[in-house]
Scaffold this motif. Sequence first.
Motif, mmCIF file in Angstrom:
data_model
loop_
_atom_site.group_PDB
_atom_site.id
_atom_site.type_symbol
_atom_site.label_atom_id
_atom_site.label_comp_id
_atom_site.label_asym_id
_atom_site.label_seq_id
_atom_site.Cartn_x
_atom_site.Cartn_y
_atom_site.Cartn_z
ATOM 1 N N PHE A 88 -24.598 73.568 37.949
ATOM 2 C CA PHE A 88 -26.032 73.784 37.967
ATOM 3 C C PHE A 88 -26.469 73.866 39.431
ATOM 4 C CE2 PHE A 88 -25.974 71.651 33.741
ATOM 5 C CZ PHE A 88 -26.732 72.572 33.025
ATOM 6 N N HIS A 89 -27.421 74.746 39.720
ATOM 7 C CA HIS A 89 -27.993 74.760 41.066
ATOM 8 C C HIS A 89 -29.438 75.208 40.955
ATOM 9 C CE1 HIS A 89 -27.572 79.230 41.259
ATOM 10 N NE2 HIS A 89 -26.447 79.005 40.603
ATOM 11 N N GLY A 90 -30.248 74.762 41.897
ATOM 12 C CA GLY A 90 -31.648 75.123 41.858
ATOM 13 C C GLY A 90 -32.548 74.079 42.491
ATOM 14 N N HIS A 91 -33.833 74.342 42.422
ATOM 15 C CA HIS A 91 -34.842 73.486 43.045
ATOM 16 C C HIS A 91 -34.835 72.080 42.450
ATOM 17 C CE1 HIS A 91 -38.564 72.629 45.156
ATOM 18 N NE2 HIS A 91 -39.152 72.273 44.027
ATOM 19 N N ASP A 92 -34.633 71.985 41.126
ATOM 20 C CA ASP A 92 -34.623 70.665 40.494
ATOM 21 C C ASP A 92 -33.440 69.829 40.965
ATOM 22 O OD1 ASP A 92 -32.921 72.459 39.171
ATOM 23 O OD2 ASP A 92 -33.172 71.512 37.215
ATOM 24 N N VAL A 93 -32.326 70.472 41.270
ATOM 25 C CA VAL A 93 -31.163 69.741 41.778
ATOM 26 C C VAL A 93 -31.462 69.206 43.182
ATOM 27 C CG1 VAL A 93 -28.708 69.854 42.329
ATOM 28 C CG2 VAL A 93 -29.597 71.155 40.396
ATOM 29 N N VAL A 94 -32.127 70.021 44.005
ATOM 30 C CA VAL A 94 -32.518 69.567 45.340
ATOM 31 C C VAL A 94 -33.413 68.337 45.228
ATOM 32 C CG1 VAL A 94 -33.834 70.142 47.419
ATOM 33 C CG2 VAL A 94 -32.335 71.844 46.403
ATOM 34 N N GLU A 95 -34.387 68.374 44.316
ATOM 35 C CA GLU A 95 -35.296 67.240 44.139
ATOM 36 C C GLU A 95 -34.543 65.996 43.680
ATOM 37 O OE1 GLU A 95 -39.654 68.790 43.016
ATOM 38 O OE2 GLU A 95 -38.185 69.170 41.454
ATOM 39 N N LEU A 96 -33.605 66.178 42.756
ATOM 40 C CA LEU A 96 -32.807 65.045 42.287
ATOM 41 C C LEU A 96 -31.974 64.475 43.422
ATOM 42 C CD1 LEU A 96 -31.734 63.241 39.988
ATOM 43 C CD2 LEU A 96 -30.012 65.016 39.535
ATOM 44 N N GLN A 97 -31.327 65.343 44.186
ATOM 45 C CA GLN A 97 -30.501 64.888 45.306
ATOM 46 C C GLN A 97 -31.337 64.125 46.330
ATOM 47 O OE1 GLN A 97 -28.921 68.747 46.385
ATOM 48 N NE2 GLN A 97 -26.900 68.263 45.536
#
Length: 301
Positions: A88-97
Amino acid sequence: MTRMETITRHDTGAAVEDVQQRLAVIDLLAQADVDGIFGDKTVAAVRAFCAQSGLPVGENVTEKVWKALVDASFCLGDRTLYLRMPHFHGHDVVELQHALGALGFACGADDGIFGAYSELALRKFQLNMGLPADGIAGAYTYAAIRNLHHSWEGKEAVHEAVHLGFARAADVLERNALCLFGTDPFTRSVASRMSNLALATNPASKIMSADSLLVAPDQNMLLVHIVLPEEDTVESVPRVSFEDEETLSLRLETAIGVADAASPSRIALELSSTRWEDAGEGRSAQHFAITLLDALCSALS
């Protein structure tokens, strides 16, 4: 399947507004410019998005650009995240990280890719919160992160190097050849997810599902038959029950030792059911896949 029509300069309507909303989510367009009219500011935002996404720079929203924009504009909690291949990759992953890193659970760089480092950080967070440490970002995990928003919003994330400490990150994935298979749609799903998890953790993994093998399994592969309680297996094949997760890896180690004396080597893994607690079918399959793969790797290490 019907292909979408390319959205171009001077187009108007709901599709244009949707594109603009997504560009606004990723801070490439001001919210005040979301007006449903594909004008100069939207063109500039689309060109900027293509450039930062590694796409050919252009001003039209093609199907490829649209798919990349949808992926990039997911917000935290919009979808369930877990380790898989492709990641999975995307803006939501950045926010989670970022949230995990600011809370002290380092994911490495905030690169927007939910890989093995992000999953490890998520597991540690879940363990710390008294949640099932399954590495799946779902409703309960998101609720816990939101409840702690005052502790991470606007704060710097920790980015120090992280090391994978769980069993399936070891070289066991490429030292042992396993063929995972099921004869029921649910058990086939579990086998496929285990294979995806192994490949997502280590691209050189030799732990594969039967559906992903390009050739028939050879004599050096351990055959792992995933079954449900009502399914029969050959009497001479060691059968390990999923019950009592704490001792699962030890029981698997014993069964594998017995299986190694036979040709072909084969064991059966019996799931407790097609449901894990009150989770849906997909999440249940993912939970079983994670737990079984970890236990197998511990048994083989």
